[in-house]
Design a protein around this motif. Structure first.
Motif, PDB file in Angstrom:
ATOM      1  N   PHE A 155       0.642  -1.266  -0.379  1.00 37.49           N
ATOM      2  CA  PHE A 155       0.495  -0.370  -0.083  1.00 37.49           C
ATOM      3  C   PHE A 155       0.966   1.185   0.273  1.00 37.49           C
ATOM      4  O   PHE A 155       0.565   2.410  -0.959  1.00 37.49           O
ATOM      5  N   SER A 156       2.009   1.179   0.664  1.00 37.16           N
ATOM      6  CA  SER A 156       2.468   2.483   0.680  1.00 37.16           C
ATOM      7  C   SER A 156       3.834   3.017  -0.481  1.00 37.16           C
ATOM      8  O   SER A 156       3.498   3.730  -1.030  1.00 37.16           O
ATOM      9  N   LEU A 157       3.812   1.068  -1.088  1.00 39.02           N
ATOM     10  CA  LEU A 157       4.498   1.586  -2.110  1.00 39.02           C
ATOM     11  C   LEU A 157       4.236   2.233  -3.490  1.00 39.02           C
ATOM     12  O   LEU A 157       4.638   3.624  -4.095  1.00 39.02           O
ATOM     13  N   VAL A 158       2.784   1.499  -3.479  1.00 40.26           N
ATOM     14  CA  VAL A 158       1.648   2.110  -4.341  1.00 40.26           C
ATOM     15  C   VAL A 158       1.150   3.518  -3.980  1.00 40.26           C
ATOM     16  O   VAL A 158       1.483   4.270  -5.295  1.00 40.26           O
ATOM     17  N   ALA A 159       1.188   3.225  -3.170  1.00 39.80           N
ATOM     18  CA  ALA A 159       0.464   4.958  -2.090  1.00 39.80           C
ATOM     19  C   ALA A 159       1.500   6.383  -2.901  1.00 39.80           C
ATOM     20  O   ALA A 159       0.972   7.212  -3.007  1.00 39.80           O
ATOM     21  N   ALA A 160       3.057   6.218  -2.889  1.00 37.52           N
ATOM     22  CA  ALA A 160       4.351   6.810  -2.972  1.00 37.52           C
ATOM     23  C   ALA A 160       3.989   7.090  -4.168  1.00 37.52           C
ATOM     24  O   ALA A 160       4.203   8.341  -4.627  1.00 37.52           O
ATOM     25  N   ILE A 161       3.942   5.988  -5.356  1.00 38.36           N
ATOM     26  CA  ILE A 161       4.380   6.640  -6.811  1.00 38.36           C
ATOM     27  C   ILE A 161       3.215   7.468  -6.964  1.00 38.36           C
ATOM     28  O   ILE A 161       3.535   7.853  -8.129  1.00 38.36           O
ATOM     29  N   VAL A 162       1.652   6.667  -6.752  1.00 38.16           N
ATOM     30  CA  VAL A 162       0.625   7.416  -7.667  1.00 38.16           C
ATOM     31  C   VAL A 162       0.628   8.744  -6.767  1.00 38.16           C
ATOM     32  O   VAL A 162      -0.134   9.681  -8.174  1.00 38.16           O
ATOM     33  N   LEU A 163       1.207   9.544  -5.948  1.00 33.68           N
ATOM     34  CA  LEU A 163       0.802  10.467  -4.833  1.00 33.68           C
ATOM     35  C   LEU A 163       2.460  11.330  -5.102  1.00 33.68           C
ATOM     36  O   LEU A 163       1.624  13.393  -5.328  1.00 33.68           O
ATOM     37  N   ILE A 187       6.585   4.084   7.004  1.00 32.24           N
ATOM     38  CA  ILE A 187       6.319   2.807   6.155  1.00 32.24           C
ATOM     39  C   ILE A 187       6.738   1.856   6.407  1.00 32.24           C
ATOM     40  O   ILE A 187       7.640   0.632   6.245  1.00 32.24           O
ATOM     41  N   LEU A 188       7.669   2.368   4.475  1.00 34.84           N
ATOM     42  CA  LEU A 188       8.516   1.458   4.245  1.00 34.84           C
ATOM     43  C   LEU A 188       9.311   1.392   4.802  1.00 34.84           C
ATOM     44  O   LEU A 188       9.987   0.067   4.540  1.00 34.84           O
ATOM     45  N   ALA A 189       9.735   2.260   5.656  1.00 35.93           N
ATOM     46  CA  ALA A 189      11.397   2.185   7.014  1.00 35.93           C
ATOM     47  C   ALA A 189      11.272   0.683   7.437  1.00 35.93           C
ATOM     48  O   ALA A 189      11.775  -0.090   8.472  1.00 35.93           O
ATOM     49  N   GLY A 190       9.836   0.380   7.574  1.00 32.61           N
ATOM     50  CA  GLY A 190       9.397  -0.446   8.664  1.00 32.61           C
ATOM     51  C   GLY A 190       9.061   0.273   9.784  1.00 32.61           C
ATOM     52  O   GLY A 190       8.638  -1.202  11.429  1.00 32.61           O
ATOM     53  N   GLN A 191       9.028   1.263  10.681  1.00 37.20           N
ATOM     54  CA  GLN A 191       8.599   1.924  11.297  1.00 37.20           C
ATOM     55  C   GLN A 191       7.600   2.466  12.276  1.00 37.20           C
ATOM     56  O   GLN A 191       6.942   2.667  12.692  1.00 37.20           O
ATOM     57  N   GLU A 198       0.733  14.108   6.490  1.00 39.15           N
ATOM     58  CA  GLU A 198       0.308  12.664   6.943  1.00 39.15           C
ATOM     59  C   GLU A 198       1.476  11.817   6.250  1.00 39.15           C
ATOM     60  O   GLU A 198       1.544  10.958   6.580  1.00 39.15           O
ATOM     61  N   LEU A 199       1.551  13.041   5.117  1.00 41.59           N
ATOM     62  CA  LEU A 199       1.588  11.868   3.318  1.00 41.59           C
ATOM     63  C   LEU A 199       3.101  11.051   3.402  1.00 41.59           C
ATOM     64  O   LEU A 199       3.170   9.943   3.034  1.00 41.59           O
ATOM     65  N   PRO A 200       4.194  11.864   4.332  1.00 39.36           N
ATOM     66  CA  PRO A 200       4.994  11.632   4.063  1.00 39.36           C
ATOM     67  C   PRO A 200       5.864  10.256   4.891  1.00 39.36           C
ATOM     68  O   PRO A 200       6.865   9.467   5.178  1.00 39.36           O
ATOM     69  N   GLN A 201       4.544  10.074   6.048  1.00 36.74           N
ATOM     70  CA  GLN A 201       5.044   9.178   6.237  1.00 36.74           C
ATOM     71  C   GLN A 201       5.296   8.342   5.975  1.00 36.74           C
ATOM     72  O   GLN A 201       4.801   6.768   6.663  1.00 36.74           O
ATOM     73  N   LEU A 202       4.341   7.684   4.661  1.00 36.15           N
ATOM     74  CA  LEU A 202       5.071   6.659   3.893  1.00 36.15           C
ATOM     75  C   LEU A 202       6.319   6.355   3.712  1.00 36.15           C
ATOM     76  O   LEU A 202       6.253   4.966   3.566  1.00 36.15           O
ATOM     77  N   LEU A 203       6.755   7.054   3.782  1.00 38.36           N
ATOM     78  CA  LEU A 203       8.257   6.623   3.368  1.00 38.36           C
ATOM     79  C   LEU A 203       8.708   6.148   5.619  1.00 38.36           C
ATOM     80  O   LEU A 203      10.130   4.451   5.829  1.00 38.36           O
TER      81      LEU A 203
END
Length: 223
Positions: free
Chosen positions: A10-18, A100-104, A93-98
């Motif tokens: 979800f975070s990877l797709v959202a980061a690419i789309v957004l 999530i990807l980092a596992g934090q 809050e969207l930068p928090q996708l990073l």
């Protein structure tokens, strides 16, 4: 394991789309306000360990040291020109996708708190939430989607009301998540988060989730 896989997907797709949408926001922030794009703040994560949560900048850099502290209010003078829109829509809050990807973080989980607010929780609440990653959204985030407006309605000291009424109830909600952390509830909370953007004080959570802690009487008129 399945939740972590969906977090990555979800975070990877959202980061690419957004990304095309976030680039103009980053440019706008760079050209306005205090000319900085991201705000990094220490929050408490899994295991009670600190990590830096990422957000789009919405307030003055030294806002925690100015009158108002860490809680914001309606028409807060510390909010940057683009900040009100970004906060209202939760786009900040969207930068928090990073994160999530980092596992934090996870897409769904207890909201990561500042150390000060984390210390308001009881030892039982801390022990429970320390077992799971904090989330971009979650049951407490949905129920208190309109928290700033709720605090503006409080008669009396809003900080005391937050610390003695809202924080304990949030803690009990976060414990509920740790005990009901299923894929089904994960997807339901994502859907409810999307719905809450249009209906900040939605009552759907009362029907969608079983076994939630009882809302304190003093909070019922706000929720």
């Amino acid at each position: 394991m399945l939740i972590r896989l969906f977090d990555i997907l979800f975070s990877l797709v959202a980061a690419i789309v957004l990304l095309p949408f976030m680039l103009p926001i980053a440019i706008g922030l760079k050209l306005s306000g205090e000319h900085y794009i991201f705000y990094r703040q220490l929050r408490v994560g899994k295991g009670g360990k600190d990590f830096h949560v990422l957000k789009f900048a919405t307030m003055l850099k030294n806002s925690p040291d100015l009158p108002g502290g860490v809680l914001t209010q309606k028409d807060d003078p510390r909010i940057l020109p683009m900040g009100k829109f970004l906060r209202k829509t939760k786009i900040n809050e969207l930068p928090q996708l990073l994160n999530i990807l980092a596992g934090q973080m996870s897409v769904v989980g207890p909201r990561p708190q500042t150390r000060r607010h984390y210390e308001l929780y009881s030892s039982e609440v801390k022990a429970a939430i320390n077992l799971v990653p904090p989330g971009l959204t979650g049951i407490a985030s949905v129920i208190f989607r309109d928290e700033e407006a709720i605090l503006d309605e409080v008669h009396g000291d809003r900080d005391i009301f937050h610390d003695t009424v809202i924080a304990p109830f949030k803690g009990s909600l976060e414990v509920w998540w740790t005990r009901h952390r299923t894929l089904g509830n994960y997807f339901k909370l994502i859907l409810m988060t999307a719905w809450s953007l249009f209906s900040p004080r939605t009552a759907l959570w009362r029907r969608w989730f079983k076994g939630l802690p009882e809302v304190p009487d003093i909070l019922k008129s706000y929720l």
